[in-house]
Design an enzyme around this catalytic site. Structure first.
Site, PDB file in Angstrom:
ATOM      1  N   GLN A 121      72.063  96.021  18.067  1.00 24.73           N
ATOM      2  CA  GLN A 121      71.919  97.134  19.013  1.00 24.73           C
ATOM      3  C   GLN A 121      70.669  96.943  19.867  1.00 24.73           C
ATOM      4  O   GLN A 121      69.555  97.013  19.345  1.00 24.73           O
ATOM      5  CB  GLN A 121      71.809  98.452  18.243  1.00 24.73           C
ATOM      6  CG  GLN A 121      71.661  99.667  19.126  1.00 24.73           C
ATOM      7  CD  GLN A 121      71.305 100.911  18.330  1.00 24.73           C
ATOM      8  OE1 GLN A 121      70.418 100.857  17.480  1.00 24.73           O
ATOM      9  NE2 GLN A 121      71.978 102.005  18.587  1.00 24.73           N
ATOM     10  N   GLY A 122      70.850  96.700  21.155  1.00 23.32           N
ATOM     11  CA  GLY A 122      69.711  96.511  22.062  1.00 23.32           C
ATOM     12  C   GLY A 122      69.471  97.771  22.875  1.00 23.32           C
ATOM     13  O   GLY A 122      69.750  97.809  24.081  1.00 23.32           O
ATOM     14  N   SER A 124      66.338 100.106  22.043  1.00 25.51           N
ATOM     15  CA  SER A 124      64.896 100.364  22.151  1.00 25.51           C
ATOM     16  C   SER A 124      64.178  99.278  22.936  1.00 25.51           C
ATOM     17  O   SER A 124      64.524  98.095  22.848  1.00 25.51           O
ATOM     18  CB  SER A 124      64.272 100.428  20.761  1.00 25.51           C
ATOM     19  OG  SER A 124      64.925 101.378  19.971  1.00 25.51           O
ATOM     20  N   SER A 156      67.776  95.264  15.035  1.00 24.44           N
ATOM     21  CA  SER A 156      68.173  94.867  13.678  1.00 24.44           C
ATOM     22  C   SER A 156      69.250  93.785  13.738  1.00 24.44           C
ATOM     23  O   SER A 156      70.187  93.876  14.538  1.00 24.44           O
ATOM     24  CB  SER A 156      68.729  96.068  12.908  1.00 24.44           C
ATOM     25  OG  SER A 156      67.770  97.100  12.857  1.00 24.44           O
ATOM     26  N   GLU A 239      76.181 106.778  15.103  1.00 23.17           N
ATOM     27  CA  GLU A 239      75.047 106.227  14.353  1.00 23.17           C
ATOM     28  C   GLU A 239      74.381 107.314  13.501  1.00 23.17           C
ATOM     29  O   GLU A 239      74.003 107.088  12.360  1.00 23.17           O
ATOM     30  CB  GLU A 239      74.036 105.615  15.325  1.00 23.17           C
ATOM     31  CG  GLU A 239      72.917 104.876  14.615  1.00 23.17           C
ATOM     32  CD  GLU A 239      71.934 104.208  15.567  1.00 23.17           C
ATOM     33  OE1 GLU A 239      72.028 104.428  16.791  1.00 23.17           O
ATOM     34  OE2 GLU A 239      71.073 103.463  15.067  1.00 23.17           O
TER      35      GLU A 239
HETATM   36  C1  FAD Z   1      64.209  99.923  10.471  1.00 25.57           C
HETATM   37  C2  FAD Z   1      64.416 100.156  11.945  1.00 25.57           C
HETATM   38  C3  FAD Z   1      65.497  99.581  12.556  1.00 25.57           C
HETATM   39  C4  FAD Z   1      65.705  99.786  13.926  1.00 25.57           C
HETATM   40  N1  FAD Z   1      66.773  99.164  14.496  1.00 25.57           N
HETATM   41  C5  FAD Z   1      66.957  99.290  15.812  1.00 25.57           C
HETATM   42  C6  FAD Z   1      68.010  98.580  16.455  1.00 25.57           C
HETATM   43  O1  FAD Z   1      68.779  97.843  15.817  1.00 25.57           O
HETATM   44  N2  FAD Z   1      68.148  98.689  17.776  1.00 25.57           N
HETATM   45  C7  FAD Z   1      67.350  99.488  18.512  1.00 25.57           C
HETATM   46  O2  FAD Z   1      67.567  99.578  19.714  1.00 25.57           O
HETATM   47  N3  FAD Z   1      66.318 100.173  17.954  1.00 25.57           N
HETATM   48  C8  FAD Z   1      66.107 100.084  16.623  1.00 25.57           C
HETATM   49  N4  FAD Z   1      65.065 100.748  16.033  1.00 25.57           N
HETATM   50  C9  FAD Z   1      64.132 101.489  16.887  1.00 25.57           C
HETATM   51  C10 FAD Z   1      64.142 102.995  16.720  1.00 25.57           C
HETATM   52  O3  FAD Z   1      65.301 103.549  17.268  1.00 25.57           O
HETATM   53  C11 FAD Z   1      62.856 103.504  17.394  1.00 25.57           C
HETATM   54  O4  FAD Z   1      61.761 103.014  16.633  1.00 25.57           O
HETATM   55  C12 FAD Z   1      62.796 105.026  17.450  1.00 25.57           C
HETATM   56  O5  FAD Z   1      63.736 105.501  18.367  1.00 25.57           O
HETATM   57  C13 FAD Z   1      61.400 105.543  17.795  1.00 25.57           C
HETATM   58  O6  FAD Z   1      60.956 104.986  18.984  1.00 25.57           O
HETATM   59  P1  FAD Z   1      59.488 104.301  19.095  1.00 25.57           P
HETATM   60  O7  FAD Z   1      59.359 103.380  17.932  1.00 25.57           O
HETATM   61  O8  FAD Z   1      59.368 103.756  20.480  1.00 25.57           O
HETATM   62  O9  FAD Z   1      58.447 105.494  18.877  1.00 25.57           O
HETATM   63  P2  FAD Z   1      57.868 106.468  19.968  1.00 25.57           P
HETATM   64  O10 FAD Z   1      58.984 106.944  20.849  1.00 25.57           O
HETATM   65  O11 FAD Z   1      56.698 105.826  20.619  1.00 25.57           O
HETATM   66  O12 FAD Z   1      57.395 107.674  19.081  1.00 25.57           O
HETATM   67  C14 FAD Z   1      56.146 107.687  18.387  1.00 25.57           C
HETATM   68  C15 FAD Z   1      56.012 109.040  17.695  1.00 25.57           C
HETATM   69  O13 FAD Z   1      55.975 110.101  18.661  1.00 25.57           O
HETATM   70  C16 FAD Z   1      56.989 111.060  18.371  1.00 25.57           C
HETATM   71  N5  FAD Z   1      57.569 111.582  19.599  1.00 25.57           N
HETATM   72  C17 FAD Z   1      57.916 110.854  20.697  1.00 25.57           C
HETATM   73  N6  FAD Z   1      58.460 111.667  21.635  1.00 25.57           N
HETATM   74  C18 FAD Z   1      58.485 112.923  21.095  1.00 25.57           C
HETATM   75  C19 FAD Z   1      58.932 114.197  21.558  1.00 25.57           C
HETATM   76  N7  FAD Z   1      59.493 114.336  22.760  1.00 25.57           N
HETATM   77  N8  FAD Z   1      58.796 115.253  20.739  1.00 25.57           N
HETATM   78  C20 FAD Z   1      58.256 115.127  19.485  1.00 25.57           C
HETATM   79  N9  FAD Z   1      57.784 113.953  19.019  1.00 25.57           N
HETATM   80  C21 FAD Z   1      57.915 112.869  19.790  1.00 25.57           C
HETATM   81  C22 FAD Z   1      58.054 110.284  17.588  1.00 25.57           C
HETATM   82  O14 FAD Z   1      58.861 111.127  16.790  1.00 25.57           O
HETATM   83  C23 FAD Z   1      57.187 109.345  16.759  1.00 25.57           C
HETATM   84  O15 FAD Z   1      56.714 109.999  15.605  1.00 25.57           O
HETATM   85  C24 FAD Z   1      64.818 100.587  14.681  1.00 25.57           C
HETATM   86  C25 FAD Z   1      63.712 101.174  14.056  1.00 25.57           C
HETATM   87  C26 FAD Z   1      63.511 100.957  12.710  1.00 25.57           C
HETATM   88  C27 FAD Z   1      62.305 101.596  12.066  1.00 25.57           C
END
Ligand code: FAD
Length: 375
Positions: A121-122, A124, A156, A239
């Site tokens: 899944q691309g 993020s 992932s 999902e």
């Molecule tokens: C094990 C794992 C597997 C993953 N696999 C995939 C994958 O296969 N493909 C893929 O595309 N992505 C994947 N992800 C990514 C995942 O979807 C993102 O990490 C997630 O959406 C959070 O985005 P970020 O890491 O950019 O955090 P950020 O968006 O930077 O958030 C940082 C913090 O701020 C908080 N925050 C941000 N905006 C708000 C808001 N508006 N209100 C309240 N709080 C807020 C968040 O909740 C978090 O605590 C994976 C992540 C993990 C941990």
């Protein structure tokens, strides 16, 4: 929601149960999580075994009761988990089934069911996780292709994937939710670089993916150009709403094991707080199972998937915290080789992956409860 099993479904349960009893004893253990190519071979091999026996076609065609029976029985018997097939079987496949053309369904779904295609899944990007609509990976139309440049992160299974459900920006001038397109990108296309990222548990189950003028045929677009946000909501509803179904069944089994261990060590008799903690988890997972039945029977569960995702990911963490408590002070010295400790480490990521808990709370507040934005 009527999930009463018919006679035919009960017969299916018995037939599946005896098939599993015959097949599983000969199955070797799943390879080490540090070796994803070996895991891919194992997971896809198991999917092929299911397919050959007629049990693979349960994710987007079968009545909900049949699917739930399949999940209950495979977990009860300790059958392998979907693993590398997670994205293909549980959200890319269902999205293509719901939103693709007949030709696209024909092209991809049988390969996913036979275990011939692993998907990743691309979605993020380095600056577009919770705020997914901020994504910047660009796709420019050139003849019959899109030319894609940008980068993705936390992808992932990217290391071992054949296909990627990819979100790209096709109209940078449109309002940000409107200029996005959902593409199926072959992972062997020139211009793709995959750089694994090491997790807390020491595995490399996800990666950074760099895209340098990658050509993706326009025929691989699912949904209309610039309508990818709507298609993405369908993917996320699967999902968040149904993809973790099998894991709830697994958590219920682990909880029973934790209770068993607490009884063996005497902690169950000595510690009323622990007993209450485990009882509350049993109720919690019972409620989650009812939510799953509801979501599976609804097909695509919509924003209701956020309710499940929020509670499931938190309950999973609480379960493995309780497991560590039951293991006692020595748990701190156990490494990820102990299954409960390995799962405790990975459970931390469940409140982040597929959208963080804070984001699920925002969705529940705004779209289910109708509370004002930003309040
Ligand atoms: C094990 C794992 C597997 C993953 N696999 C995939 C994958 O296969 N493909 C893929 O595309 N992505 C994947 N992800 C990514 C995942 O979807 C993102 O990490 C997630 O959406 C959070 O985005 P970020 O890491 O950019 O955090 P950020 O968006 O930077 O958030 C940082 C913090 O701020 C908080 N925050 C941000 N905006 C708000 C808001 N508006 N209100 C309240 N709080 C807020 C968040 O909740 C978090 O605590 C994976 C992540 C993990 C941990």
């Amino acid at each position: 929601m009527d999930l009463t099993c018919t006679e035919a479904e009960e017969a299916f349960r018995h037939e599946l149960r005896s098939w599993l009893a015959r097949v599983l004893p000969a199955l070797p253990p799943r390879p080490d999580p540090a070796d994803w190519p070996a895991r891919r071979a194992y997971d896809t091999g198991w999917q092929r075994t299911l397919y050959d026996a007629g049990y693979a076609d349960l994710h987007w065609n079968a009545p909900p009761t049949r699917r739930l029976i399949f999940l209950e029985e495979t977990e009860r018997a300790g059958a392998p988990y979907v693993g590398a097939n997670f994205v293909g079987l549980l959200h890319a496949g269902p999205t293509i089934a719901a939103e693709g053309t007949d030709g696209q369904r024909e092209r991809w779904l049988p390969g996913i069911l036979r275990g011939e295609q692993v998907w990743c899944q691309g979605f993020s990007e380095p600056e577009a996780g919770s705020d997914l609509a901020a994504l910047r990976t660009r796709a420019v139309r050139d003849g019959d292709d899109y030319v894609v440049s940008g980068s993705k992160i936390w992808t992932s299974h990217a290391e071992v994937a054949d296909w990627c459900e990819l979100l790209v920006r096709t109209d940078p001038d449109a309002p940000r939710h409107r200029g996005i397109t959902w593409l199926a990108m072959p992972m062997d296309a020139p211009g793709i670089t995959v750089r694994p990222v090491r997790t807390l548990a020491g595995t490399t189950e996800f990666a950074e993916v760099f895209l340098d003028e990658v050509r993706v045929p326009a025929a691989n677009r699912v949904g209309a150009e610039n309508d990818g946000w709507r298609v993405t909501m369908v993917t996320l509803s699967f999902e968040r709403g149904t993809a973790f179904v099998g894991e709830v069944v697994a958590c219920r089994r682990v909880l029973a094991e934790v209770v068993g261990h607490a009884k063996e060590t005497g902690a169950w008799d000595d510690d009323a707080v622990l007993r209450r903690r485990l009882a509350r988890l049993a109720i919690e997972f019972g409620v989650l199972w009812r939510l799953i039945q509801w979501n599976v029977s609804a097909g695509a569960p919509g924003v209701g998937g956020s309710v499940f995702k929020l509670r499931y990911s938190q309950a999973r963490q609480e379960l493995y915290d309780a497991a560590a408590q039951v293991l006692g002070p020595g748990a701190a010295a156990l490494d990820a080789g102990h299954p409960w400790i390995a799962d405790r480490l990975s459970s931390l990521s469940y409140t982040i992956a597929a959208g963080t808990s804070q984001i699920q709370k925002n969705i529940i507040a705004e779209r289910i409860l109708g509370l004002p934005k930003g309040a």
